[in-house]
Scaffold this motif. Structure first.
Motif, mmCIF file in Angstrom:
data_model
loop_
_atom_site.group_PDB
_atom_site.id
_atom_site.type_symbol
_atom_site.label_atom_id
_atom_site.label_comp_id
_atom_site.label_asym_id
_atom_site.label_seq_id
_atom_site.Cartn_x
_atom_site.Cartn_y
_atom_site.Cartn_z
ATOM 1 N N THR A 1 52.268 60.736 -1.623
ATOM 2 C CA THR A 1 50.810 60.656 -1.704
ATOM 3 C C THR A 1 50.356 60.357 -3.132
ATOM 4 O O THR A 1 49.352 59.677 -3.337
ATOM 5 C CB THR A 1 50.172 61.963 -1.207
ATOM 6 O OG1 THR A 1 50.610 62.208 0.134
ATOM 7 C CG2 THR A 1 48.657 61.879 -1.208
ATOM 8 N N HIS A 2 51.108 60.832 -4.115
ATOM 9 C CA HIS A 2 50.769 60.535 -5.512
ATOM 10 C C HIS A 2 50.864 59.027 -5.767
ATOM 11 O O HIS A 2 50.006 58.447 -6.451
ATOM 12 C CB HIS A 2 51.702 61.305 -6.443
ATOM 13 C CG HIS A 2 51.247 61.325 -7.863
ATOM 14 N ND1 HIS A 2 52.025 61.842 -8.873
ATOM 15 C CD2 HIS A 2 50.120 60.888 -8.463
ATOM 16 C CE1 HIS A 2 51.375 61.737 -10.024
ATOM 17 N NE2 HIS A 2 50.217 61.154 -9.802
ATOM 18 N N VAL A 3 51.885 58.389 -5.223
ATOM 19 C CA VAL A 3 52.025 56.942 -5.384
ATOM 20 C C VAL A 3 50.874 56.223 -4.701
ATOM 21 O O VAL A 3 50.278 55.288 -5.251
ATOM 22 C CB VAL A 3 53.375 56.465 -4.811
ATOM 23 C CG1 VAL A 3 53.535 54.962 -5.009
ATOM 24 C CG2 VAL A 3 54.538 57.208 -5.462
ATOM 25 N N ARG A 4 50.531 56.636 -3.499
ATOM 26 C CA ARG A 4 49.426 56.014 -2.772
ATOM 27 C C ARG A 4 48.118 56.154 -3.540
ATOM 28 O O ARG A 4 47.315 55.208 -3.609
ATOM 29 C CB ARG A 4 49.312 56.630 -1.377
ATOM 30 C CG ARG A 4 50.515 56.338 -0.481
ATOM 31 C CD ARG A 4 50.513 57.241 0.749
ATOM 32 N NE ARG A 4 49.316 57.057 1.542
ATOM 33 C CZ ARG A 4 48.710 58.040 2.213
ATOM 34 N NH1 ARG A 4 49.172 59.285 2.167
ATOM 35 N NH2 ARG A 4 47.631 57.776 2.915
ATOM 36 N N LEU A 5 47.885 57.307 -4.143
ATOM 37 C CA LEU A 5 46.665 57.511 -4.936
ATOM 38 C C LEU A 5 46.661 56.621 -6.173
ATOM 39 O O LEU A 5 45.609 56.076 -6.543
ATOM 40 C CB LEU A 5 46.554 58.982 -5.353
ATOM 41 C CG LEU A 5 46.085 59.950 -4.273
ATOM 42 C CD1 LEU A 5 46.284 61.389 -4.729
ATOM 43 C CD2 LEU A 5 44.615 59.710 -3.923
ATOM 44 N N SER A 6 47.824 56.473 -6.814
ATOM 45 C CA SER A 6 47.896 55.589 -7.980
ATOM 46 C C SER A 6 47.556 54.158 -7.595
ATOM 47 O O SER A 6 46.858 53.450 -8.330
ATOM 48 C CB SER A 6 49.284 55.653 -8.614
ATOM 49 O OG SER A 6 49.460 56.854 -9.330
ATOM 50 N N MET A 7 48.043 53.720 -6.440
ATOM 51 C CA MET A 7 47.758 52.362 -5.991
ATOM 52 C C MET A 7 46.293 52.215 -5.580
ATOM 53 O O MET A 7 45.659 51.179 -5.875
ATOM 54 C CB MET A 7 48.669 51.988 -4.830
ATOM 55 C CG MET A 7 50.117 51.742 -5.234
ATOM 56 S SD MET A 7 50.307 50.422 -6.462
ATOM 57 C CE MET A 7 49.593 49.016 -5.606
ATOM 58 N N ALA A 8 45.721 53.214 -4.929
ATOM 59 C CA ALA A 8 44.305 53.151 -4.557
ATOM 60 C C ALA A 8 43.427 53.087 -5.800
ATOM 61 O O ALA A 8 42.483 52.289 -5.874
ATOM 62 C CB ALA A 8 43.941 54.358 -3.706
ATOM 63 N N ALA A 9 43.734 53.929 -6.794
ATOM 64 C CA ALA A 9 42.975 53.917 -8.039
ATOM 65 C C ALA A 9 43.131 52.586 -8.755
ATOM 66 O O ALA A 9 42.179 52.067 -9.361
ATOM 67 C CB ALA A 9 43.433 55.063 -8.940
#
Length: 475
Positions: free
Chosen positions: A261-269
């Motif tokens: 989820t941390h990776v997904r948040l980095s990509m969304a940001a």
């Protein structure tokens, strides 16, 4: 029908990270790319590959720029939002939510002097200057970091960040700058999950301090709080709402989550930041780099580490030799070869896992690529900090408790987030001077907590620090 979300291409986060890292290295370091592709024990061996992705970018700025650009391009080739590629989601995907703005103005007077909470005191003026001197002398922060904080001290009018609106992604995060910015009277847009507890904490903070906070309020009802937004599932709606915020924006990514989820948040940001920069070229990007990563460090830090090694640090030469012999040479190894210039501080922590390393590397790549494109960027290395997300891991909590035995200072969250907010103010108002190579940009202004100047390679001392820290935690 399930709601759209930022997604990996498959359930295997390992496969995506390997592919993206290999693609990042393919042109700059073909041998390194093949090593990544042929790695069969990724979760044990990923550390060496992330190190190589730093080393391959040293010596020629063009190599570091290529690694960053190719890594980001590969990531966008894999992540999706709903049925669309992530890079095409904003502006093409239907909105699942709509937001209007709720404003909270603080009731306090803004602080007009830089102060720093530290060990039960609030340091200002000469006392703050003396603490900066002490940290520099002990190798806890770089000289350039101290100089930048001193410049903010000399210009307290900068603290309000007049003319800037800081969009804080992960507004409730312990390491985020929201609290400090609001003490100084700044204008903040606070984005965090639509949870009652999170949003109530943000409102209470905003009303008790001096700045202005704008929150997204949900027009389409649902479970949870009316305020807040989910970056993963409501990305296009968040982008549309931010498009309506007037003035120059600073998009700061302070999000954290466990695992993939941390990776997904980095990509969304990253997708949100890319959109804003394209629509509004005066947008600035802000990040915090973790000290538990791989960095090239200047010669001065290598010299300090070598001096600490020769002095023996926490152990006499005899006891150090004994420990190393019993451990087969794996413990208490030198941090750097004595002549290294630059040195490579490899402080990746296996307990944090490959997804954490991947998420933070994506942010560093974006900072490198954005600087190269002329975007204003603030990326500063923050010290190791006793946040809830870290100390919930018992091994890391013990290692942090024993870290001072090896010259590493672990900060309290209030000290870290205020110190890093001051460096953000510096970067936005004074501007971070462009360095010859991206690794130098990352090293300037670093508050590494002593990991860069420690006598021993961080992982070779981690286990001993944990053993020494267990007693302190029990006490």
């Amino acid at each position: 029908m399930s709601e759209p979300t930022v997604s990996f291409p498959s359930e295997s986060t390992t496969s995506t990270a390997r592919t993206v890292l290999a693609d990042a290295l393919r042109k700059a370091d073909p041998v390194g790319a093949r090593a990544v592709e042929h790695e069969t024990a990724w979760r044990r061996q990923y550390l060496s590959h992330f190190r190589r992705a730093v080393e391959a970018g040293i010596g020629e700025a063009s190599s570091a720029h290529r690694i960053a650009a190719d890594g980001l391009a590969s990531a966008y080739g894999h992540f999706t939002y709903g049925d669309a590629p992530l890079g095409e989601a904003i502006g093409t995907q239907p909105l699942t939510q709509a937001f209007h703005t709720v404003e909270v103005r603080g009731e306090a007077e803004p602080e007009t002097e830089l102060t720093l909470p530290y060990r039960g005191e609030r340091l200002s003026g000469d006392a703050l200057g003396a603490q900066l001197d002490d940290w520099v002398a002990r190798g806890v922060i770089t000289t350039s970091a101290a100089d930048r904080v001193r410049l903010v001290q000399q210009h307290p009018e900068w603290l309000r960040l007049d003319g800037e609106t800081v969009v804080v992604l992960g507004a409730g995060a312990e390491m985020g700058p929201m609290h400090a910015l609001l003490r100084w009277g700044a204008d903040v847009v606070a984005l965090d999950l639509p949870r009652e507890d999170v949003q109530e904490r943000i409102r209470q903070t905003a009303s008790s301090l001096a700045g202005r906070v704008r929150l997204p309020a949900r027009i389409v009802g649902g479970a949870g709080s009316d305020a807040g937004a989910d970056l993963l599932t409501e990305l296009p709606a968040i982008a549309e709402w931010l498009d309506g915020i007037d003035g120059a924006l600073v998009l700061g990514n302070y999000c954290y989550a466990d695992g993939g989820t941390h990776v997904r948040l980095s990509m969304a940001a990253d997708a949100l930041g890319t959109h804003l920069v394209e629509r509004r070229p005066d947008t600035a990007l802000a990040f915090l780099a973790t000290p538990t990563d791989v960095f090239a460090v200047p010669r001065g830090e290598v010299v300090a580490a070598d001096a600490a090694y020769r002095a023996g640090g926490a152990m006499s030469r005899l006891s150090r030799r004994t420990v190393r012999t019993l451990a087969g040479g794996r413990l208490l190894t030198r941090n750097y070869p004595p002549a290294a210039d630059p040195g490579i501080c490899d402080a990746l922590v296996p307990q944090q896992g490959p997804n954490y390393a991947f998420a933070k590397r994506l942010q560093r790549w974006r900072a490198t690529a954005a600087r190269h494109d002329g975007v204003r960027v603030s990326l500063n290395v923050a010290p190791s900090t006793r946040t809830r997300s870290v100390v919930k891991n018992k091994a890391l909590a013990a290692a942090y408790a024993g870290a001072h035995r090896f010259g590493v200072e672990v900060f309290d969250p209030a000290t870290s987030n205020t110190l890093m907010a001051a460096l953000l103010v510096h970067d936005l108002k004074a501007g971070a001077p462009a360095e010859a190579e991206p690794w130098m940009d990352e090293a300037a202004g670093a508050c590494h907590g002593g990991l860069w100047t420690a006598a021993y390679h961080p992982r070779s001392a981690l286990g001993l620090a944990a053993i020494l820290g267990v007693g302190a935690l029990r006490g």
